[in-house]
Write an enzyme that holds these catalytic residues in place. Structure first.
Site, PDB file in Angstrom:
ATOM      1  N   HIS A 109      55.495  51.265  16.667  1.00  8.18           N
ATOM      2  CA  HIS A 109      56.430  52.027  16.025  1.00  8.18           C
ATOM      3  C   HIS A 109      57.718  52.631  16.846  1.00  8.18           C
ATOM      4  O   HIS A 109      58.564  53.221  16.431  1.00  8.18           O
ATOM      5  CB  HIS A 109      55.743  53.455  15.585  1.00  8.18           C
ATOM      6  CG  HIS A 109      54.613  53.514  15.092  1.00  8.18           C
ATOM      7  ND1 HIS A 109      53.330  53.377  15.558  1.00  8.18           N
ATOM      8  CD2 HIS A 109      53.947  53.346  13.620  1.00  8.18           C
ATOM      9  CE1 HIS A 109      52.327  53.173  14.552  1.00  8.18           C
ATOM     10  NE2 HIS A 109      52.952  53.009  13.438  1.00  8.18           N
ATOM     11  N   HIS A 214      23.496  30.677  50.157  1.00  6.36           N
ATOM     12  CA  HIS A 214      23.796  29.638  49.006  1.00  6.36           C
ATOM     13  C   HIS A 214      24.273  28.640  49.531  1.00  6.36           C
ATOM     14  O   HIS A 214      24.412  27.445  48.629  1.00  6.36           O
ATOM     15  CB  HIS A 214      24.199  30.355  47.877  1.00  6.36           C
ATOM     16  CG  HIS A 214      25.845  30.646  47.820  1.00  6.36           C
ATOM     17  ND1 HIS A 214      26.237  31.497  48.776  1.00  6.36           N
ATOM     18  CD2 HIS A 214      26.519  29.898  46.904  1.00  6.36           C
ATOM     19  CE1 HIS A 214      27.519  31.423  48.295  1.00  6.36           C
ATOM     20  NE2 HIS A 214      27.828  30.517  47.401  1.00  6.36           N
ATOM     21  N   HIS A 219      26.629  24.437  47.245  1.00  9.48           N
ATOM     22  CA  HIS A 219      27.927  23.698  47.625  1.00  9.48           C
ATOM     23  C   HIS A 219      27.868  22.613  48.335  1.00  9.48           C
ATOM     24  O   HIS A 219      28.696  21.933  48.808  1.00  9.48           O
ATOM     25  CB  HIS A 219      28.919  24.525  48.316  1.00  9.48           C
ATOM     26  CG  HIS A 219      29.377  26.161  47.511  1.00  9.48           C
ATOM     27  ND1 HIS A 219      29.597  26.016  46.228  1.00  9.48           N
ATOM     28  CD2 HIS A 219      29.036  27.357  47.849  1.00  9.48           C
ATOM     29  CE1 HIS A 219      29.643  27.153  45.816  1.00  9.48           C
ATOM     30  NE2 HIS A 219      29.456  28.035  46.825  1.00  9.48           N
ATOM     31  N   ASP A 363      28.989  27.762  41.519  1.00 12.95           N
ATOM     32  CA  ASP A 363      28.685  29.130  41.781  1.00 12.95           C
ATOM     33  C   ASP A 363      28.839  29.672  40.329  1.00 12.95           C
ATOM     34  O   ASP A 363      27.689  30.582  40.095  1.00 12.95           O
ATOM     35  CB  ASP A 363      29.944  29.946  42.486  1.00 12.95           C
ATOM     36  CG  ASP A 363      29.698  30.093  43.881  1.00 12.95           C
ATOM     37  OD1 ASP A 363      28.697  29.789  44.546  1.00 12.95           O
ATOM     38  OD2 ASP A 363      30.986  29.778  44.538  1.00 12.95           O
TER      39      ASP A 363
HETATM   40  S1  FES Z   1      54.451  53.758  18.694  1.00 14.21           S
HETATM   41 FE1  FES Z   1      52.705  53.960  17.301  1.00 14.21          FE
HETATM   42  S2  FES Z   1      51.267  53.011  18.634  1.00 14.21           S
HETATM   43 FE2  FES Z   1      53.033  52.996  19.978  1.00 14.21          FE
HETATM   44 FE   LIG Z   2      29.765  30.174  46.479  1.00 15.75          FE
END
Ligand code: FES
Ligand SMILES: [Fe+2]
Lengths: 440, 176
Positions: A109, A214, A219, A363
């Site tokens: 708005h 690990h 790896h 991973d």
């Molecule tokens: S102006 Fe209405 S939700 Fe932001």
């Molecule tokens: Fe890792």
């Protein structure tokens, strides 16, 4: 459901004296909702690096938990952070990931906010709101506190949180090994890998905090195919290295070099020339322990920041529901690094870590599978094991080096994971805010 | 050259490149990665920048540029290493391997620069992994191809523009 009558709801889930945690913490939606409140709305969370906001009116969009926030650099240079949420119907006021804007106009708005959060324009303020809407009371919701440590911007939604320095504790001092090893500190390269992983957010944090175990299995394929990624132990070392716990759930792992020669033996081959060139400066700035002996590798800062020091890689694990995580991965370099070295770091990093990383890929599937098996009724009653080296911490860290801080253990030890889940339970119980020593 | 001859040579190029892309896609979908790397020129640049959301003045600069972070920034050696990794049997993200279908379309032959021809194409790749993991990758490839006596063409430069800002795929373990 959580038992509201007990003072500690989480002790039974985390039995640190035995090195066990209940696997339900990776799959229980009630626990997840409580994490958003007790952890993500209360801890200091990493938002970004100052180098991402070089100019007035620059902004980046990120998240604190599941809450979207905008981080802005206001006229005059002040950095602020606000919920990316219009005060009218809650629309996002900013749909870009980054940019440069003095104001944010809500696409719904048209309420318009300054990059200091102030509500500046409400369409029809006179005609339809009859000037009865209190503009001052309807700015963007600011974070409670925002601060930076050597360029690393953190914020918290808890006005009672301890100062950032206190929250980071000894970890700040250790972080200097990345942030302050050269004059000018570090900067982030533009660009961030963002990707969704069907895992609980704690698995990657646990992994980066202290899982040096690990590497060879997970790896091995990357390692033997030309993607060497970490400083290696060379034969003849007195110590392989240490897991270092800095308190408050923060921890890292580092290799140990006795002397300058060993620093270079461990250096990644493509970085060797640069390492030799920067070494004297770093040692002069940080001293022997941080400037020579410790070659840090992996790290997590509670709750959801991680780093791979040698690869120039930092990341955040944003929670996205109990079973999903969004990884954000950045590449950082010393601000003083040459263009040639920046290229080497960037290519090294992205070929190993982040979305296409030859290390990271392997991973990811582990974390997904660990999460998946915590959903079954039987599987989630089973305690998960974190007992490695539980009675084998090094009693007197100062015997290793007089400057050593925090608690330490050998390189293969789950001390950092125990601290992580200890801090987790501590925060989940509503204790805190976290203060150094409360969970040491 | 007559109009007819120009049209014929354009069609020949289009046909030959399209066939080349189908073969390349088959190598990838049938896990013949060594053969796939064999389609890359020794001096290949394989690059996938990162896309992000921009508004206002920044529209048009959604992609990271050279010198900034990318999803892929590879050369012949690193692509070969990625392929070697897959062959170890311990590249867990591809063990067992995913099942992919590379659909390549909208092949558009562009300008000729010396011995290189520019080609733009689009892809839709479906990947099924393990039990129910499903991933779809969509995007555009900008290639520079060099004629080659053995493979028909070699890929000298490939820029891959993936449409996803936050990847919903668990990793980029496949090739594009
Ligand atoms: S102006 Fe209405 S939700 Fe932001
Ligand atoms: Fe890792």
């Amino acid at each position: 459901m959580l038992d509201q009558g007990k003072s500690s709801h989480f002790d039974h889930l985390v039995a640190l004296e035995k090195g066990e945690i209940n696997r339900a913490i990776f799959s229980d939606p009630d626990i997840y909702q409580r994490e958003l409140k007790q952890i993500f709305a209360r801890c200091w969370l990493f938002l970004g690096h100052r180098s991402q906001l070089p100019n007035e009116n620059d902004f980046i969009a990120t998240y604190m938990g599941e809450d979207p926030v905008i981080v802005t650099r206001q006229p005059g240079g002040k950095i602020g952070a606000f919920l990316n949420m219009c005060r009218h119907r809650g629309n996002r006021v900013c749909r870009a990931d980054s940019g440069n804007q003095r104001t944010f106009t809500c696409p719904f708005h048209g309420w318009t906010y300054g990059n200091n959060g102030e509500l500046k324009v409400v369409p029809g303020h006179t005609q339809v709101y009859h000037e009865e809407l209190d503009m001052e009371a309807h700015g963007l919701i600011p974070v409670a506190r925002i601060d930076d440590y050597k360029g690393m911007i953190f914020a918290t939604f808890d006005k009672n949180a301890p100062a950032l320095d206190e929250y980071l504790g000894d970890m700040a001092w250790y972080l200097d090994m990345a942030l302050d090893r050269r004059e000018g500190g570090i900067e982030f390269l533009p660009g961030v890998h963002k990707w969704r992983i069907k895992c609980n957010w704690k698995f990657p944090v646990d992994n980066f905090a202290g899982d040096s175990y690990h590497g060879p299995v997970s790896h091995g394929s990357a390692w033997e195919s030309g993607f060497e990624g970490m400083p290696r132990r060379k034969k003849g070392y007195g110590y392989e290295g240490f897991q270092i716990n800095a308190g408050n759930g923060h921890g890292f792992g580092a290799r140990w070099a006795e002397n300058e020669k060993q620093v270079y033996e461990m250096a990644l081959p493509e970085f060797l020339d640069y390492e030799k060139a920067r070494f004297p400066e770093t040692r002069a700035r940080l001293g022997d322990l941080r400037g020579m002996h410790l070659s840090p590798m992996h790290c997590s800062i509670f709750p959801n920041f991680s780093m791979l020091w040698q690869s120039g890689n930092m990341r955040v694990w944003h929670p996205r529901g109990v079973g999903e995580t969004e990884g954000w991965s950045w590449c950082f370099v010393d601000q003083k690094a040459s263009p040639e070295h920046r290229d080497l770091v960037r290519i090294h990093d992205l070929q190993r870590h982040g979305t296409s990383g030859t290390w990271e890929q392997d991973d990811v599937d582990n974390w997904v599978q660990s999460t998946m098996s915590s959903r079954g009724y039987v599987g989630r009653q089973v305690m998960q094991n974190l007992s490695m080296g539980i009675n084998h911490e090094i009693e007197d860290p100062k015997s290793i080096h007089p400057d050593m801080r925090g608690r330490i253990a050998g390189f293969q030890n789950e001390i950092n994971q125990r601290s992580l889940y200890g801090q987790w339970a501590h925060m989940m119980d509503g204790n805190g805010p976290a203060v150094p020593g409360t969970n040491a | 050259m007559s109009l007819d001859a120009i049209a014929r040579s354009e069609m020949e190029t289009w046909f030959s490149v399209s066939q080349f892309y189908s073969r390349e896609a088959r190598y990838l979908d049938e896990l013949e990665f060594d053969k796939w790397v064999g389609l890359m020129a020794e001096d290949v640049r394989y690059w996938m920048p990162i896309v992000s959301n921009k508004i206002g003045r920044d529209v048009g600069s959604e992609l990271t540029v050279r010198g900034e972070l990318a999803h892929f920034e590879d050369n012949h050696e690193s692509l070969s290493n990625r392929v070697r990794r897959l062959a170890t049997g311990r590249a867990w993200a591809e063990t067992p391997p995913g099942r992919t279908n590379h659909l390549i379309s909208n092949v558009e032959i562009g300008e000729v620069e010396g011995d290189l021809v520019n080609v733009r194409s689009q892809f839709l790749i479906y990947r099924s992994h393990l039990e129910t993991d499903q991933e779809i990758f969509s995007g555009t490839r900008l290639d520079k191809l060099r004629p080659d006596a053995i493979t028909g063409w070699k890929i000298v430069d490939r820029t891959i523009i993936l449409d996803h800002a936050v990847l919903t795929q668990k990793s980029l373990g496949i090739f594009f």
